[in-house]
Design a protein around this motif. Structure first.
Motif, PDB file in Angstrom:
ATOM      1  N   HIS A 144      -3.627  -6.178  -0.546  1.00 47.39           N
ATOM      2  CA  HIS A 144      -3.244  -6.463  -1.925  1.00 47.39           C
ATOM      3  C   HIS A 144      -1.741  -6.568  -2.134  1.00 47.39           C
ATOM      4  CE1 HIS A 144      -7.231  -4.862  -3.876  1.00 47.39           C
ATOM      5  NE2 HIS A 144      -7.357  -6.065  -3.342  1.00 47.39           N
ATOM      6  N   SER A 145      -0.958  -5.925  -1.284  1.00 50.12           N
ATOM      7  CA  SER A 145       0.478  -5.852  -1.544  1.00 50.12           C
ATOM      8  C   SER A 145       1.243  -5.690  -0.238  1.00 50.12           C
ATOM      9  CB  SER A 145       0.780  -4.658  -2.471  1.00 50.12           C
ATOM     10  OG  SER A 145       2.148  -4.539  -2.755  1.00 50.12           O
ATOM     11  N   VAL A 146       2.392  -6.352  -0.124  1.00 47.77           N
ATOM     12  CA  VAL A 146       3.306  -6.151   0.995  1.00 47.77           C
ATOM     13  C   VAL A 146       4.728  -6.035   0.456  1.00 47.77           C
ATOM     14  CG1 VAL A 146       1.908  -7.292   2.759  1.00 47.77           C
ATOM     15  CG2 VAL A 146       3.493  -8.643   1.385  1.00 47.77           C
ATOM     16  N   ALA A 147       5.571  -5.288   1.154  1.00 49.09           N
ATOM     17  CA  ALA A 147       6.960  -5.115   0.704  1.00 49.09           C
ATOM     18  C   ALA A 147       7.825  -4.667   1.868  1.00 49.09           C
ATOM     19  CB  ALA A 147       7.042  -4.083  -0.427  1.00 49.09           C
ATOM     20  N   TRP A 148       9.073  -5.182   1.901  1.00 44.38           N
ATOM     21  CA  TRP A 148      10.066  -4.784   2.911  1.00 44.38           C
ATOM     22  C   TRP A 148      10.880  -3.597   2.403  1.00 44.38           C
ATOM     23  CZ3 TRP A 148      10.039  -6.638   7.723  1.00 44.38           C
ATOM     24  CH2 TRP A 148       9.476  -7.885   7.976  1.00 44.38           C
ATOM     25  N   SER A 149      11.234  -2.705   3.314  1.00 41.40           N
ATOM     26  CA  SER A 149      12.156  -1.613   2.972  1.00 41.40           C
ATOM     27  C   SER A 149      13.539  -2.196   2.688  1.00 41.40           C
ATOM     28  CB  SER A 149      12.227  -0.600   4.110  1.00 41.40           C
ATOM     29  OG  SER A 149      12.666  -1.230   5.309  1.00 41.40           O
ATOM     30  N   CYS A 150      14.388  -1.415   2.035  1.00 36.70           N
ATOM     31  CA  CYS A 150      15.690  -1.922   1.598  1.00 36.70           C
ATOM     32  C   CYS A 150      16.581  -2.336   2.767  1.00 36.70           C
ATOM     33  CB  CYS A 150      16.401  -0.889   0.725  1.00 36.70           C
ATOM     34  SG  CYS A 150      16.769   0.679   1.560  1.00 36.70           S
ATOM     35  N   ASP A 151      16.375  -1.750   3.956  1.00 31.63           N
ATOM     36  CA  ASP A 151      17.183  -2.135   5.121  1.00 31.63           C
ATOM     37  C   ASP A 151      16.530  -3.240   5.953  1.00 31.63           C
ATOM     38  OD1 ASP A 151      15.103  -0.751   6.280  1.00 31.63           O
ATOM     39  OD2 ASP A 151      16.350   0.745   7.291  1.00 31.63           O
ATOM     40  N   GLY A 152      15.340  -3.700   5.516  1.00 37.92           N
ATOM     41  CA  GLY A 152      14.662  -4.791   6.209  1.00 37.92           C
ATOM     42  C   GLY A 152      14.028  -4.423   7.537  1.00 37.92           C
ATOM     43  N   ARG A 153      13.950  -3.132   7.857  1.00 40.36           N
ATOM     44  CA  ARG A 153      13.422  -2.717   9.162  1.00 40.36           C
ATOM     45  C   ARG A 153      11.914  -2.452   9.142  1.00 40.36           C
ATOM     46  NH1 ARG A 153      14.877   1.961  11.158  1.00 40.36           N
ATOM     47  NH2 ARG A 153      14.497   1.289  13.307  1.00 40.36           N
ATOM     48  N   ARG A 154      11.373  -2.192   7.958  1.00 39.10           N
ATOM     49  CA  ARG A 154       9.948  -1.860   7.878  1.00 39.10           C
ATOM     50  C   ARG A 154       9.239  -2.717   6.832  1.00 39.10           C
ATOM     51  NH1 ARG A 154      12.192   3.270   9.128  1.00 39.10           N
ATOM     52  NH2 ARG A 154      11.076   4.303  10.853  1.00 39.10           N
ATOM     53  N   LEU A 155       7.980  -3.025   7.139  1.00 41.22           N
ATOM     54  CA  LEU A 155       7.118  -3.743   6.226  1.00 41.22           C
ATOM     55  C   LEU A 155       5.908  -2.872   5.913  1.00 41.22           C
ATOM     56  CD1 LEU A 155       6.515  -6.539   4.806  1.00 41.22           C
ATOM     57  CD2 LEU A 155       5.075  -7.025   6.796  1.00 41.22           C
ATOM     58  N   ALA A 156       5.684  -2.621   4.634  1.00 35.41           N
ATOM     59  CA  ALA A 156       4.532  -1.808   4.218  1.00 35.41           C
ATOM     60  C   ALA A 156       3.485  -2.701   3.576  1.00 35.41           C
ATOM     61  CB  ALA A 156       4.973  -0.726   3.238  1.00 35.41           C
ATOM     62  N   SER A 157       2.222  -2.313   3.720  1.00 39.78           N
ATOM     63  CA  SER A 157       1.126  -3.050   3.109  1.00 39.78           C
ATOM     64  C   SER A 157       0.137  -2.073   2.486  1.00 39.78           C
ATOM     65  CB  SER A 157       0.416  -3.927   4.150  1.00 39.78           C
ATOM     66  OG  SER A 157      -0.075  -3.141   5.222  1.00 39.78           O
ATOM     67  N   GLY A 158      -0.473  -2.508   1.401  1.00 36.16           N
ATOM     68  CA  GLY A 158      -1.492  -1.708   0.724  1.00 36.16           C
ATOM     69  C   GLY A 158      -2.779  -2.506   0.638  1.00 36.16           C
ATOM     70  N   SER A 159      -3.921  -1.828   0.719  1.00 35.83           N
ATOM     71  CA  SER A 159      -5.180  -2.544   0.892  1.00 35.83           C
ATOM     72  C   SER A 159      -6.316  -1.985   0.050  1.00 35.83           C
ATOM     73  CB  SER A 159      -5.581  -2.500   2.376  1.00 35.83           C
ATOM     74  OG  SER A 159      -6.890  -2.965   2.574  1.00 35.83           O
ATOM     75  N   PHE A 160      -7.338  -2.837  -0.094  1.00 35.54           N
ATOM     76  CA  PHE A 160      -8.589  -2.436  -0.727  1.00 35.54           C
ATOM     77  C   PHE A 160      -9.286  -1.334   0.071  1.00 35.54           C
ATOM     78  CE2 PHE A 160     -13.180  -3.077  -1.583  1.00 35.54           C
ATOM     79  CZ  PHE A 160     -13.172  -2.932  -2.974  1.00 35.54           C
ATOM     80  N   ASP A 161      -8.894  -1.145   1.339  1.00 33.81           N
ATOM     81  CA  ASP A 161      -9.521  -0.100   2.161  1.00 33.81           C
ATOM     82  C   ASP A 161      -8.969   1.297   1.867  1.00 33.81           C
ATOM     83  OD1 ASP A 161      -7.046   0.081   3.416  1.00 33.81           O
ATOM     84  OD2 ASP A 161      -7.720  -0.710   5.344  1.00 33.81           O
ATOM     85  N   LYS A 162      -8.170   1.416   0.789  1.00 31.96           N
ATOM     86  CA  LYS A 162      -7.652   2.697   0.282  1.00 31.96           C
ATOM     87  C   LYS A 162      -6.481   3.246   1.083  1.00 31.96           C
ATOM     88  CE  LYS A 162     -12.378   3.959  -1.097  1.00 31.96           C
ATOM     89  NZ  LYS A 162     -13.451   4.989  -1.019  1.00 31.96           N
TER      90      LYS A 162
END
Length: 302
Positions: free
Chosen positions: A59-77
């Protein structure tokens, strides 16, 4: 088909002043040297890769402020975090604890180790990638669908399905204010100066509140249909909105005037992202491509 500029109603027909729309949805002049250089770069790096992250829809993806990490959120909780290593993403961790879908997440604006998730389980959770643990769980009144972190890092705003936006102190994890709106609230965001709060709504409008007073400042008729998403450019010069009319509109932050439209998508625009230097704008929908354009001219990089 994408909606033509002429279909955007009277507000699009060349009116000037705050909240008005520019009468064009096209590129200006020929491609710049920057565009030509980036087109060449994209042609040489056109391969895509898929990285397994979840067992259900993301449902959602976003980069950390330093561009080193990518986070994702899902329907799988769950939420997942990937570490960017040279030319690939390496899965770092899974974050479990929510009892329902993780609908949106965002990172701390200046601390690359903290991110927050909004869930339909009526909570938000703050996570620290250094400990891989939830450092705070905040109970809210409704099923949460959107979230943002203030530019100064002091406040988290979360919106729920009942169109209530709650402002939470990022240190004490307690509610500071709560606003019930009489319209469908889609995406929410502070401006870069942290003194205004923006909401996109189901009537095609952008509602602007003063912050922290939360007093109405202006309502802009931005699109003829549902205004879905909003994003501010890192330089603080523009913000962009995406709509169910398949258009992306670019707005001058100071004048609150639409300066350009992007019309290469055919489906409702669901998400937007500026490059770190504010020169490129990416927009995505259910179309099978991501449109990337030069902000100042509208020229595509594809």
């Amino acid at each position: 088909m994408a909606v033509a500029a002429a279909a955007m109603g009277p507000s699009a027909l060349g009116q000037s002043g705050p909240g008005s729309m520019a009468p064009w949805c096209s590129v200006t002049s020929g491609p710049t040297r920057y565009v030509l250089g980036m087109q060449e770069l994209f042609r040489g790096h056109s391969k895509t890769r898929e990285f397994p992250a979840h067992s259900a829809k993301v449902h959602s993806v976003a980069w950390s402020c330093d561009g080193r990490r990518l986070a994702s959120g899902s329907f799988d909780k769950t939420a997942s975090v990937f570490l960017l290593e040279k030319d690939r993403l390496v899965k770092e961790n899974n974050y479990r604890g929510h009892g329902d879908s993780v609908d949106q997440l965002c990172w701390h604006p200046s601390n690359p180790d903290l991110f927050v998730t909004a869930s339909g389980d009526k909570t938000i959770r703050i996570w620290d990638v250094r400990t891989t643990k939830c450092i705070a769980t905040v109970n809210t009144k409704g099923e949460n669908i959107n979230i943002c972190w203030s530019p100064d890092g002091q406040t988290i705003a979360v919106g729920n399905k009942d169109d209530v936006v709650t402002f939470i102190d990022a240190k004490t994890h307690r509610s500071k204010a709560e606003e019930q709106f009489k319209f469908e609230v889609n995406e929410i965001s502070w401006n870069n100066d942290n003194n205004m709060f923006f909401l996109t709504n189901g009537n095609g409008c952008i509602n602007i509140l003063s912050y922290p007073e939360l007093k109405p400042v202006q309502s802009i008729n931005a699109h003829p249909s549902n205004c879905i998403c909003i994003k501010f450019d890192p330089m603080g010069k523009y913000f962009a909105t995406g709509s169910a009319d398949a258009l992306v509109s670019l707005w001058d932050v100071d004048e609150l005037v639409c300066v350009r439209c992007f019309s290469r998508l055919d489906w409702p625009v669901r998400t937007l992202s500026f490059s770190h230097d504010g020169k490129m704008l990416a927009s995505a929908s259910e179309d099978h491509f991501i449109d990337i354009a030069e902000v100042e001219t509208g020229h595509p990089f594809g």
